[in-house]
Design a protein around this motif. Structure first.
Motif, PDB file in Angstrom:
ATOM      1  N   VAL A  28       6.178   3.325   2.269  1.00 41.27           N
ATOM      2  CA  VAL A  28       5.951   4.694   2.423  1.00 41.27           C
ATOM      3  C   VAL A  28       4.555   4.889   1.709  1.00 41.27           C
ATOM      4  O   VAL A  28       4.299   4.422   0.764  1.00 41.27           O
ATOM      5  CB  VAL A  28       7.046   5.513   1.610  1.00 41.27           C
ATOM      6  N   GLY A  29       3.770   5.603   2.567  1.00 40.23           N
ATOM      7  CA  GLY A  29       2.420   5.982   1.958  1.00 40.23           C
ATOM      8  C   GLY A  29       1.238   4.893   2.431  1.00 40.23           C
ATOM      9  O   GLY A  29       0.081   5.254   2.162  1.00 40.23           O
ATOM     10  N   ALA A  30       1.603   3.867   2.938  1.00 45.08           N
ATOM     11  CA  ALA A  30       0.647   2.899   3.224  1.00 45.08           C
ATOM     12  C   ALA A  30      -0.207   3.369   4.296  1.00 45.08           C
ATOM     13  O   ALA A  30       0.067   3.997   5.395  1.00 45.08           O
ATOM     14  CB  ALA A  30       1.287   1.450   3.534  1.00 45.08           C
ATOM     15  N   LYS A  31      -1.706   3.202   4.148  1.00 41.73           N
ATOM     16  CA  LYS A  31      -2.590   3.587   5.260  1.00 41.73           C
ATOM     17  C   LYS A  31      -2.999   2.557   5.787  1.00 41.73           C
ATOM     18  O   LYS A  31      -3.678   2.747   7.118  1.00 41.73           O
ATOM     19  CB  LYS A  31      -3.445   4.442   4.479  1.00 41.73           C
ATOM     20  N   ASN A  52      -2.786   2.152   0.065  1.00 40.25           N
ATOM     21  CA  ASN A  52      -2.963   3.953   0.040  1.00 40.25           C
ATOM     22  C   ASN A  52      -4.311   3.913  -0.687  1.00 40.25           C
ATOM     23  O   ASN A  52      -4.391   3.994  -1.854  1.00 40.25           O
ATOM     24  CB  ASN A  52      -1.977   4.648  -0.487  1.00 40.25           C
ATOM     25  N   LYS A  53      -5.410   3.892   0.121  1.00 39.20           N
ATOM     26  CA  LYS A  53      -6.913   3.713  -0.475  1.00 39.20           C
ATOM     27  C   LYS A  53      -6.958   2.476  -1.329  1.00 39.20           C
ATOM     28  O   LYS A  53      -6.695   1.423  -0.875  1.00 39.20           O
ATOM     29  CB  LYS A  53      -7.323   4.987  -1.277  1.00 39.20           C
ATOM     30  N   LEU A  57       0.389  -1.169  -2.893  1.00 42.11           N
ATOM     31  CA  LEU A  57       1.828  -0.656  -2.583  1.00 42.11           C
ATOM     32  C   LEU A  57       2.893  -1.916  -2.560  1.00 42.11           C
ATOM     33  O   LEU A  57       3.688  -1.792  -3.615  1.00 42.11           O
ATOM     34  CB  LEU A  57       2.116   0.171  -1.335  1.00 42.11           C
ATOM     35  N   ASP A  79       3.254  -0.367  -8.950  1.00 40.41           N
ATOM     36  CA  ASP A  79       3.001   0.890  -9.402  1.00 40.41           C
ATOM     37  C   ASP A  79       1.698   0.593 -10.030  1.00 40.41           C
ATOM     38  O   ASP A  79       1.529  -0.311 -10.848  1.00 40.41           O
ATOM     39  CB  ASP A  79       4.044   1.206 -10.528  1.00 40.41           C
TER      40      ASP A  79
END
Length: 344
Positions: A28-31, A52-53, A57, A79
């Protein structure tokens, strides 16, 4: 898509399909993700790192034997701080026959950019490079107190369930009674009262300036109930407070008066103005000069941080951190330096 050089791929329909063929879940949140293959004579390794940027992750590392096509997989979940430094890595290792082993890494970054502190936990136990004090300070009531670094406190705190932690806004509503390990942190003008006996520990963290703590009769009733619950041999410890804040001073003294009147054996550790407002204890001078993107969050929080476990009180604060870095490992001296007044 196999490449001998590092490439960065965006998450889109094409890459999603390719990842599904490899049975790789997208966090979740991976770009985007980075991809590289490292070829060797007997095997080759594929490394896929989701981001993510600049924040990592999750990472999949798959090593495939060229002859047998057997695969060894390493999965890492991260984290990270805002600057991308990892604070925790949860690693799963999977052998070709499907056996899994777990490993956990935790990293702690100091505001003064001294050595990175870490712990490593796996099936063989735990190793760490935390700064440690020598021995245990025992007061006249028999309370065992062990000074520890903030890094070690943070590590141990992560393993404590939130139901065993007294958190803000620090009223009686957050108080707990447990036979298991429990904790609270950021003890500054507040007063912490621990009552221990046959049923473990009743832990209270009371903010003197919270309107819910203004009525001392309510506090007294709760403490008396806890004393009864802990049995006739119950003892107590009282930590925190200062003189400059009149509400803080009055609350601390009222609690001491109550325990004294009831003839409850108790340990007394008053932080006091001399310590609480000293440069070595307060972190205010750092807050406007640096950001918390380079240091672990707890490094920016002054106050005492405590953990109670099986009759032993672990305590961390900025003074202990500074003294340990200087090479001072004497437990009694570390505790003496942390408070303006200790009841002998």
């Amino acid at each position: 898509m196999i490449s001998a050089t590092l490439t960065t791929k965006k998450i889109n329909s094409k890459t999603i399909s390719w990842l599904k063929q490899k049975n790789i879940d997208i966090p979740v949140g991976a770009k985007s993700f980075e991809y590289i293959v490292s070829p060797k004579l007997k095997d080759y390794t594929e490394l896929i790192t989701f981001k993510n940027k600049n924040l990592r992750l999750k990472q999949y590392k798959t090593t495939t034997n060229r002859n047998t096509q057997q695969k060894t997989v390493q999965i890492r979940e991260y984290d990270c701080l805002q600057n991308g430094k990892a604070t925790e890595i949860n690693q799963t290792n999977i052998t070709p026959d499907g056996k899994e082993t777990k490993e956990n890494w935790r990293f702690y970054y100091s505001k003064d950019k001294s050595n990175v502190r870490f712990s490593r936990k796996n099936k063989n136990g735990e190793t760490n490079n935390y700064l440690h004090s020598e021995g245990v300070f025992v007061d006249n009531e028999g309370l065992r107190i062990r000074p520890i670094s903030t890094a070690e406190y943070c590590d141990k705190r992560k393993d404590i369930n939130n139901t065993h932690f007294v958190d803000c806004p620090w009223t009686l509503q957050q108080s707990i009674t447990t036979k298991d390990v429990c904790a609270t942190d950021s003890i500054q003008e507040c007063t912490v009262v621990g009552i221990y006996g046959k049923n473990g520990l009743s832990l209270n963290h009371l903010n003197p300036n919270n309107p819910k703590n203004k009525n001392f009769d309510t506090i007294e009733t709760t403490l008396l109930e806890q004393l009864e619950q802990q049995g006739k041999n119950a003892k107590a410890f009282v930590i925190g407070a200062c003189e400059d804040d009149i509400n803080s001073n009055n609350q601390f003294n009222s609690i001491i008066d109550l325990l004294t009147t009831r003839k409850i054996p108790h340990s007394r550790f008053k932080t006091g103005d001399k310590v609480l407002y000293s440069d070595s204890f307060s972190l205010n001078k750092y807050l406007f000069k640096k950001t918390n993107t380079t240091a672990s969050p707890m490094e920016w929080q002054s106050g005492h941080h405590i953990i109670y476990n099986n009759g032993e009180l672990l305590i961390a604060n900025p003074i202990i951190d500074n003294e340990l870095k200087k090479g001072n490992t004497n437990s009694e001296d570390l505790i003496q330096k942390s408070f303006s007044y200790i009841r002998k």
